[in-house]
Design a protein around this motif. Structure first.
Motif, PDB file in Angstrom:
ATOM      1  N   ARG A  28       0.831  -1.200   0.000  1.00 34.73           N
ATOM      2  CA  ARG A  28       0.000   0.000   0.000  1.00 34.73           C
ATOM      3  C   ARG A  28       0.868   1.254   0.000  1.00 34.73           C
ATOM      4  O   ARG A  28       0.552   2.245  -0.668  1.00 34.73           O
ATOM      5  N   MET A  29       1.985   1.231   0.743  1.00 37.14           N
ATOM      6  CA  MET A  29       2.889   2.366   0.750  1.00 37.14           C
ATOM      7  C   MET A  29       3.516   2.557  -0.629  1.00 37.14           C
ATOM      8  O   MET A  29       3.682   3.683  -1.102  1.00 37.14           O
ATOM      9  N   PHE A  30       3.866   1.441  -1.288  1.00 36.59           N
ATOM     10  CA  PHE A  30       4.452   1.505  -2.627  1.00 36.59           C
ATOM     11  C   PHE A  30       3.479   2.145  -3.613  1.00 36.59           C
ATOM     12  O   PHE A  30       3.854   3.032  -4.388  1.00 36.59           O
ATOM     13  N   ILE A  31       2.211   1.708  -3.582  1.00 39.30           N
ATOM     14  CA  ILE A  31       1.207   2.264  -4.493  1.00 39.30           C
ATOM     15  C   ILE A  31       0.970   3.738  -4.188  1.00 39.30           C
ATOM     16  O   ILE A  31       0.829   4.569  -5.102  1.00 39.30           O
ATOM     17  N   SER A  32       0.929   4.091  -2.895  1.00 42.85           N
ATOM     18  CA  SER A  32       0.717   5.490  -2.524  1.00 42.85           C
ATOM     19  C   SER A  32       1.861   6.372  -3.006  1.00 42.85           C
ATOM     20  O   SER A  32       1.648   7.458  -3.568  1.00 42.85           O
ATOM     21  N   SER A  99       4.697 -10.036 -25.721  1.00 45.79           N
ATOM     22  CA  SER A  99       5.763  -9.493 -24.884  1.00 45.79           C
ATOM     23  C   SER A  99       5.188  -8.713 -23.707  1.00 45.79           C
ATOM     24  O   SER A  99       5.713  -8.772 -22.589  1.00 45.79           O
ATOM     25  N   LEU A 100       4.104  -7.986 -23.948  1.00 47.56           N
ATOM     26  CA  LEU A 100       3.461  -7.237 -22.866  1.00 47.56           C
ATOM     27  C   LEU A 100       2.940  -8.171 -21.788  1.00 47.56           C
ATOM     28  O   LEU A 100       3.137  -7.930 -20.589  1.00 47.56           O
ATOM     29  N   LEU A 101       2.288  -9.261 -22.191  1.00 46.69           N
ATOM     30  CA  LEU A 101       1.772 -10.220 -21.211  1.00 46.69           C
ATOM     31  C   LEU A 101       2.913 -10.884 -20.436  1.00 46.69           C
ATOM     32  O   LEU A 101       2.794 -11.118 -19.223  1.00 46.69           O
ATOM     33  N   VAL A 102       4.010 -11.190 -21.126  1.00 45.17           N
ATOM     34  CA  VAL A 102       5.149 -11.814 -20.458  1.00 45.17           C
ATOM     35  C   VAL A 102       5.729 -10.873 -19.405  1.00 45.17           C
ATOM     36  O   VAL A 102       6.025 -11.276 -18.272  1.00 45.17           O
ATOM     37  N   LEU A 103       5.891  -9.591 -19.751  1.00 48.47           N
ATOM     38  CA  LEU A 103       6.446  -8.629 -18.795  1.00 48.47           C
ATOM     39  C   LEU A 103       5.501  -8.404 -17.619  1.00 48.47           C
ATOM     40  O   LEU A 103       5.938  -8.289 -16.472  1.00 48.47           O
ATOM     41  N   LEU A 104       4.206  -8.325 -17.889  1.00 44.57           N
ATOM     42  CA  LEU A 104       3.244  -8.157 -16.797  1.00 44.57           C
ATOM     43  C   LEU A 104       3.256  -9.374 -15.873  1.00 44.57           C
ATOM     44  O   LEU A 104       3.172  -9.236 -14.642  1.00 44.57           O
ATOM     45  N   GLY A 105       3.350 -10.561 -16.452  1.00 45.87           N
ATOM     46  CA  GLY A 105       3.443 -11.758 -15.629  1.00 45.87           C
ATOM     47  C   GLY A 105       4.709 -11.790 -14.796  1.00 45.87           C
ATOM     48  O   GLY A 105       4.684 -12.181 -13.623  1.00 45.87           O
ATOM     49  N   LEU A 106       5.827 -11.353 -15.384  1.00 44.51           N
ATOM     50  CA  LEU A 106       7.087 -11.316 -14.652  1.00 44.51           C
ATOM     51  C   LEU A 106       7.026 -10.301 -13.518  1.00 44.51           C
ATOM     52  O   LEU A 106       7.472 -10.571 -12.391  1.00 44.51           O
ATOM     53  N   MET A 111       6.243  -9.173  -7.577  1.00 45.28           N
ATOM     54  CA  MET A 111       5.490  -8.466  -6.542  1.00 45.28           C
ATOM     55  C   MET A 111       4.768  -9.430  -5.613  1.00 45.28           C
ATOM     56  O   MET A 111       4.837  -9.299  -4.391  1.00 45.28           O
ATOM     57  N   PHE A 112       4.060 -10.410  -6.195  1.00 45.08           N
ATOM     58  CA  PHE A 112       3.234 -11.298  -5.382  1.00 45.08           C
ATOM     59  C   PHE A 112       4.048 -12.369  -4.665  1.00 45.08           C
ATOM     60  O   PHE A 112       3.728 -12.750  -3.544  1.00 45.08           O
ATOM     61  N   LEU A 113       5.095 -12.859  -5.323  1.00 51.08           N
ATOM     62  CA  LEU A 113       5.819 -14.006  -4.767  1.00 51.08           C
ATOM     63  C   LEU A 113       7.003 -13.598  -3.895  1.00 51.08           C
ATOM     64  O   LEU A 113       7.476 -14.423  -3.108  1.00 51.08           O
ATOM     65  N   TYR A 114       7.485 -12.354  -4.026  1.00 49.00           N
ATOM     66  CA  TYR A 114       8.704 -12.027  -3.281  1.00 49.00           C
ATOM     67  C   TYR A 114       8.659 -10.651  -2.609  1.00 49.00           C
ATOM     68  O   TYR A 114       8.698 -10.558  -1.390  1.00 49.00           O
ATOM     69  N   LEU A 115       8.577  -9.580  -3.382  1.00 51.56           N
ATOM     70  CA  LEU A 115       8.788  -8.241  -2.821  1.00 51.56           C
ATOM     71  C   LEU A 115       7.776  -7.894  -1.740  1.00 51.56           C
ATOM     72  O   LEU A 115       8.140  -7.390  -0.678  1.00 51.56           O
ATOM     73  N   PHE A 116       6.491  -8.157  -1.995  1.00 49.65           N
ATOM     74  CA  PHE A 116       5.451  -7.736  -1.063  1.00 49.65           C
ATOM     75  C   PHE A 116       4.756  -8.905  -0.383  1.00 49.65           C
ATOM     76  O   PHE A 116       3.694  -8.738   0.201  1.00 49.65           O
ATOM     77  N   ARG A 117       5.340 -10.075  -0.472  1.00 52.89           N
ATOM     78  CA  ARG A 117       4.800 -11.220   0.271  1.00 52.89           C
ATOM     79  C   ARG A 117       5.329 -11.171   1.695  1.00 52.89           C
ATOM     80  O   ARG A 117       6.531 -11.033   1.918  1.00 52.89           O
TER      81      ARG A 117
END
Length: 210
Positions: A28-32, A99-106, A111-117
């Motif tokens: 939430r702080m990151f998004i803000s 390529s856009l879908l690949v980058l969004l998935g990456l 974000m979900f699996l490491y940085l903000f988990r």
């Protein structure tokens, strides 16, 4: 006649446990910070009519004159230049949906699996628990494969080169007219400051988990 026993409140523990791990204070702080920095950055942009004013364009006298103009125009039109490079990247990705879908998935995986988990919630996939080191290693290897061993990397490189080329050509042919002295601002404000701050925050998060 006996009255029925009072109904006991039942807490929805399953709903509490099913809360997505991404809803953390750090995220939430990151998004803000992201939204506020984008708003502040775009508030510092120069009018586009000034950017494309044909009367202020002229051919540089020499290569050193071109570099001097670029050095003066970069801090003055920094937000416009960042927006231009971002637009080139966005158009390149929109014309290559895969390529856009690949980058969004990456990005979503990081974000979900490491940085903000939350660190107290281990990653469990197919019944196997992965440590933070294993997760980080898998994400790094996946990022290297995606960026350097697929067409995504060449697409990003080409788009960045085109965007930087446009910026350099504009900066070389745009006569500064000492406008950059009228309203100098620190280079670490607005949108550019967030880029540095987010990189530092991400590096700190990775260092804290290793």
């Amino acid at each position: 006649m006996a009255s029925p026993p009072p109904t006991l409140p039942i807490s929805n523990q399953q709903g509490a446990q099913s809360q997505p791990p991404i809803a953390t204070p750090a995220f939430r702080m990151f998004i803000s910070r992201l939204s506020s920095s984008i708003r502040e950055g775009f508030s510092q942009r120069r009018p586009w009519s000034e950017v494309v004013d044909r009367s202020s364009f002229s051919r540089p006298d020499s290569l050193s004159d071109a570099f001097s103009r670029i050095r003066k125009n970069l801090p003055y039109f920094k937000v416009n230049y960042v927006a231009t490079v971002s637009l080139v990247l966005a158009l390149s990705l929109l014309t290559h949906p895969f390529s856009l879908l690949v980058l969004l998935g990456l990005l979503g995986a990081w974000m979900f699996l490491y940085l903000f988990r939350p660190s107290d919630q281990p990653l469990v996939i197919f019944g196997r628990t992965f440590s933070d080191r294993e997760t980080l290693l898998a994400l790094v290897v996946t990022t290297i494969v995606v960026v350097f061993m697929t067409s995504v990397g060449s697409l990003l490189t080409s788009a960045l080169m085109i965007g930087v080329g446009i910026v350099c050509v504009h900066g070389a042919f745009k006569v500064p007219d000492d406008l950059f002295l009228d309203d100098q601002e620190p280079a670490s404000t607005g949108l550019l400051s967030f880029l540095g701050g987010s990189a530092t925050s991400a590096a700190s998060a990775v260092a804290g988990r290793v």
